[in-house]
Design an enzyme around this catalytic site. Structure first.
Site, PDB file in Angstrom:
ATOM      1  N   HIS A 340      77.145  47.140  39.484  1.00 40.12           N
ATOM      2  CA  HIS A 340      78.440  46.728  40.161  1.00 40.12           C
ATOM      3  C   HIS A 340      78.782  45.542  39.271  1.00 40.12           C
ATOM      4  CE1 HIS A 340      77.928  49.753  43.442  1.00 40.12           C
ATOM      5  NE2 HIS A 340      79.464  49.386  43.641  1.00 40.12           N
ATOM      6  N   GLY A 341      77.831  44.774  38.796  1.00 42.86           N
ATOM      7  CA  GLY A 341      78.054  43.616  38.101  1.00 42.86           C
ATOM      8  C   GLY A 341      76.929  42.866  37.536  1.00 42.86           C
TER       9      GLY A 341
END
Lengths: 514, 397
Positions: A340-341
């Site tokens: 996701h990041g």
């Protein structure tokens, strides 16, 4: 508006070409490239070359006879995909952490030992310079990389034939409805659809349009307002608000992320259906989950399936003993958070879910007999479970949303300062509600209410209605008699309502960041 | 086109989609115009926006545009309602931290331009004032919408005030400042404006002013999509008139954030006056003057905050026309309480529009923040904060 015009043109010409499948696919592929180039032209070569490379690797993988060699080819192929993703997404993150670690170690040793020097663009160690990259993350790279890996692994597992046309592979990855924010469609599910001829006589116009409108409504009416006017200010500066308002902001973010992401999925599914292709559903009332495992069967289904099939099962799944199962669960969710990041906040979010899943499994194994005894409590117990899972997920969303780890700490401190509630106006001189008002309360309620309407039953009822003439309602009869007029009036009404709710600053789709 | 189910063939589907697009666009022509206008950097879009503008001017004077306006106002009104605890008598109690400090109107005549539906206003048959009420006005709206004697003014505004006319008791002569005294510790400030104020600036200004002295009070009235060009949308002069009548308050300063929605044609006596023409400039100057006079009767100082730099070159040049009109009006009357604050070049780079701004962070690091919203018009959260801080410094608060 631009997308509407673009889609109408694509819709028209793609169906005009339905009798020429290859030309149709070329047209859709070029449209997808055009769509991507309007978002960011610089990275169009990556979108073209990455799937093409996967196509070649797939051929190599399929034609290789030796099982061991196949394994090495697969590792190499997956490494190539992850390398591309890593270079753009994780390079700076790893450098930052290396720099932090080295700075930490120089507090113990003299700087002369490492000869470390910091500057604003990077750092140097032993005269070797590490510079931070300044490039932008290509839109959708996380999604199309995973789809490339899906293609290769499906060939390796013989779930998909390796002998595909390059056009099918390119279109599978670059198809614009799901290009920038999913759903992540398995290669073995989508490529066979591309090989079949589309039916131009039975386009599900009404159901797709309803799905698209529903998605737009969730995005424009609920997610945008809650996000830009309520959640964003509070997450930016949580200590300026009261704990009650911060609590509502946490709930609001849960609603916002669901509405935002499921909206995009609904629209992607709707647009794909209008072009003759079926995407799997991506959300199934996730906040109705009675356990974390259940939650991950309902939330971002395509990603959780991908992680389960291609990562969890590859690590051994639950087939190698309990301890290894917990390890595999943790690694899967940890890497899911990393996907996701590139931030510790996402890693914390993933880790919490990994730990939660492991703990849940442990409790189920240890106390299943006790739970069975209490099962007569039925719906009440279910409700408690739903509430518990929802609050756990909401708590973890704080890390997901907060712009930094410090901000998530501030948010939690403010959230749990409710013990000082009676003194709050003296302590930090903030009103109980500075931003939260009946409007956002209504949006919150409606957003959560969406989870408790059984859309499947409604859809099944609609299908029965439309297929069995004897059960036709007058509304259906009118629609069948004057479809263009009714459809146009309905669209105008929906568009007017959506325009009435548009916000000043439009919040981009949350998952566009990935 | 009769089918056995609700799936359609490609030709029918395409016809339906085109029909839907055309009808939706026509009913919402204002939004289409806004969209085209924001994209008017290229010549092609500039031509489109001109066409849409002509259609929009026509549609504005007809009933078709009223439904979207009604819905937007209803949503806007509902969005502004607050949670209130306890009795309404606490609402003006500045020591009550729950109060939102907005002026509250309680009008006997029933004429009121505030949108707060909680206020029990008396509607008398004689003036037929229609109160914006999200829950009970739908029938009234339909009644007026379908009636044959409908004038061009939007039905849910006061019908005793015809479109674009101002109360005759407001003269356009320049007024002297009234001497206003305030206790230094209990100063009041008023923030008036459109969505530029509403979408972040008001929050930061409020907290910055409060940080100077927690006893200062700040009243705010921000209405998105409003200005002085379209009193049919929101009548700012009437608002000030009512404020003076009901509150009779003396503000230390009033900050005015209007103009961004005024770069459009005016409607006067059912006629459209084109933007930028001499007639337009005359009428708009009159409205500015009236508004400034009202402000000066309520405050010691009025700061008119000019329009920001916009991403769209065409939009920006229109706003510069507005800025020039306001600036020259204010500067030609130095004895007036008004002061023009030129912010057009604030947070630009070489006078060009920028979306990001760098800030010094900790330990010499540089932090880049987004200061403008994606629409190229509004300020982002960071933009509002930086702008508010600079404004406070500039106005020596």
């Amino acid at each position: 508006m631009e997308f509407a015009i673009f889609f109408i043109i694509v819709f028209f010409y793609s169906w005009e070409l339905h009798a020429f499948p290859n030309w149709r696919k070329i047209f859709l592929l070029l449209s997808s490239y055009y769509f991507y180039s309007t978002l960011d032209l610089r990275f169009l070569p990556i979108l073209i070359l990455s799937p093409f490379l996967n196509f070649l690797l797939g051929l190599w993988l399929g034609t290789e006879k030796s099982v061991n060699n196949k394994k090495y080819i697969l590792f190499f192929s997956v490494f190539c995909n992850l390398f591309l993703l890593g270079i753009f997404k994780y390079y700076n993150f790893f450098l930052e952490n290396i720099q932090t670690f080295l700075q930490f170690t120089t507090s113990f040793f003299s700087n002369d030992v490492l000869q470390m020097q910091n500057n604003t663009n990077g750092f140097s160690v032993l005269n070797y310079e590490f510079k931070y990259a300044e490039w932008t993350l290509p839109l959708g790279i996380s999604f199309f990389t995973f789809q490339g890996i899906s293609y290769l692994v499906d060939i390796y597992r013989k779930e998909l034939d390796y002998n595909n046309s390059v056009l099918d592979v390119l279109l599978y990855i670059a198809f614009f409805p799901h290009l920038v924010a999913g759903p992540i469609v398995k290669a073995s599910e989508f490529i066979p659809q591309l090989k079949q001829k589309v039916d131009s006589q039975s386009i599900p116009l009404v159901s797709s349009f309803i799905l698209i409108c529903f998605g737009l409504a969730k995005k424009i009416i609920i997610a945008n307002h809650i996000g830009t006017d309520f959640v964003d200010p509070i997450f930016e500066n949580p200590m300026q608000y009261s704990s009650i308002e911060v609590l509502f902001a946490a709930y609001a973010y849960s609603v916002q992320i669901f509405c935002d992401f499921s909206a995009y999925s609904d629209m992607a599914i709707g647009f794909a259906a209008l072009l003759g292709y079926q995407f799997p559903i991506n959300f199934n009332q996730p906040y109705q989950a009675t356990s974390l495992q259940d939650f991950w069967r309902r939330w971002h289904i395509s990603l959780s399936q991908w992680l389960k099939i291609y990562l969890y099962q590859s690590l051994g799944g639950n087939k190698k003993g309990e301890l290894k199962t917990y390890r595999n669960l943790f690694i899967t969710m940890f890497l899911g958070g990393l996907w996701h990041g590139a931030s510790w906040n996402f890693l914390i979010w993933g880790s919490l879910h990994g730990l939660g899943l492991g703990l849940e499994r442990f409790i189920k194994n240890q106390f299943s007999f006790t739970l069975f005894t209490w099962s007569y409590l039925g719906k009440f117990l279910n409700l408690l479970k739903i509430l518990f899972v929802f609050h756990f997920v909401t708590l973890t969303w704080i890390f997901f949303r907060a712009p930094s780890f410090d901000k998530s700490k501030e948010f939690l401190i403010t959230l749990f300062s409710f013990l000082n509630f009676s003194q709050i106006s003296e302590v930090n001189e903030t009103a109980v509600f500075q931003i939260f008002n009946p409007f956002y309360f209504t949006l919150l309620t409606v957003g959560m209410g969406l989870h408790f309407i059984n859309w499947n039953k409604i859809f099944i009822f609609y299908v029965q209605i439309s297929e069995n003439l004897k059960l036709k309602t007058s509304a259906i009869r009118i629609l069948q008699s004057y479809p263009t007029l009714i459809f146009a009036l309905f669209s105008a009404m929906v568009f007017t309502i959506l325009t009435a709710f548009k916000t000043q600053g439009v919040a981009p789709f949350i998952y566009f960041r990935f | 086109m009769k089918r056995n189910n609700l799936n359609f063939n490609k030709d029918d589907s395409f016809k339906m989609i085109i029909a839907a697009l055309l009808l939706s666009s026509f009913v919402n022509i204002s939004s289409i115009y806004d969209w085209a206008y924001q994209k008017s950097n290229s010549n092609v879009m500039l031509n489109f926006s001109t066409i849409f503008q002509k259609i929009n001017d026509w549609v504005t004077l007809t009933k078709i545009n009223q439904l979207p306006i009604y819905l937007q106002s209803t949503v806007g009104q509902y969005k502004e309602q607050k949670f209130y605890f306890g009795s309404t008598s606490n609402l003006n109690d500045k020591s009550n931290p729950i109060s939102d400090n907005r002026p509250i109107f309680d009008s006997d005549s029933g004429s009121d331009s505030d949108f707060d539906s909680r206020i029990p206003l008396k509607v008398t048959e004689s003036n037929k004032a229609y109160i914006l009420n999200a829950y009970s006005n739908a029938y009234s709206f339909l009644n007026i919408f379908l009636s044959t004697d409908n004038k061009t003014d939007v039905p849910f505004y006061k019908q005793n005030t015809s479109l674009n006319r101002y109360p005759s008791n407001f003269s356009t002569d320049k007024k002297q400042l009234s001497s206003i005294s305030n206790s230094e510790n209990n100063l009041s400030y008023l923030l008036l404006g459109d969505s530029i104020l509403k979408s972040g600036v008001q929050m930061h200004l409020q907290s910055l002013i409060k940080s100077k002295n927690k006893n200062y009070t700040i009243d705010i009235n921000s209405k998105s999509g409003t200005g002085l060009s379209r009193p049919d949308v929101y009548d700012w002069n009437q608002y000030l008139l009512n404020l003076k009548k009901t509150q009779n308050k003396n503000y230390q300063a009033i900050y005015v954030f209007l103009g961004t929605n005024d770069a459009q044609n005016l409607i006067l006596d059912k006629k459209v006056i084109k933007f930028g023409t001499p007639d337009w400039q005359t009428e708009y100057s009159k409205r500015i003057q009236t508004f400034i006079n009202s402000n000066c009767s309520l405050s010691k100082k009025t700061y008119w905050i000019g329009a920001l730099k916009m991403r769209s070159v065409d939009f920006d040049s229109r706003l510069m026309v507005l800025n020039d009109i306001v600036k020259s009006l204010i500067q030609s009357a130095p004895q007036s309480c008004a002061e023009y604050v030129d912010v057009h070049d604030w947070f630009t780079q070489d006078l060009n529009f920028v979306e990001h701004w760098t800030l010094p962070g900790k330990d010499g690091e540089i932090k880049t923040v987004k200061i403008r919203a994606d629409d190229g018009i509004h300020l982002s959260y960071w933009g509002s904060l930086l702008f508010s801080k600079k404004l406070i410094q500039r106005t020596s608060l």
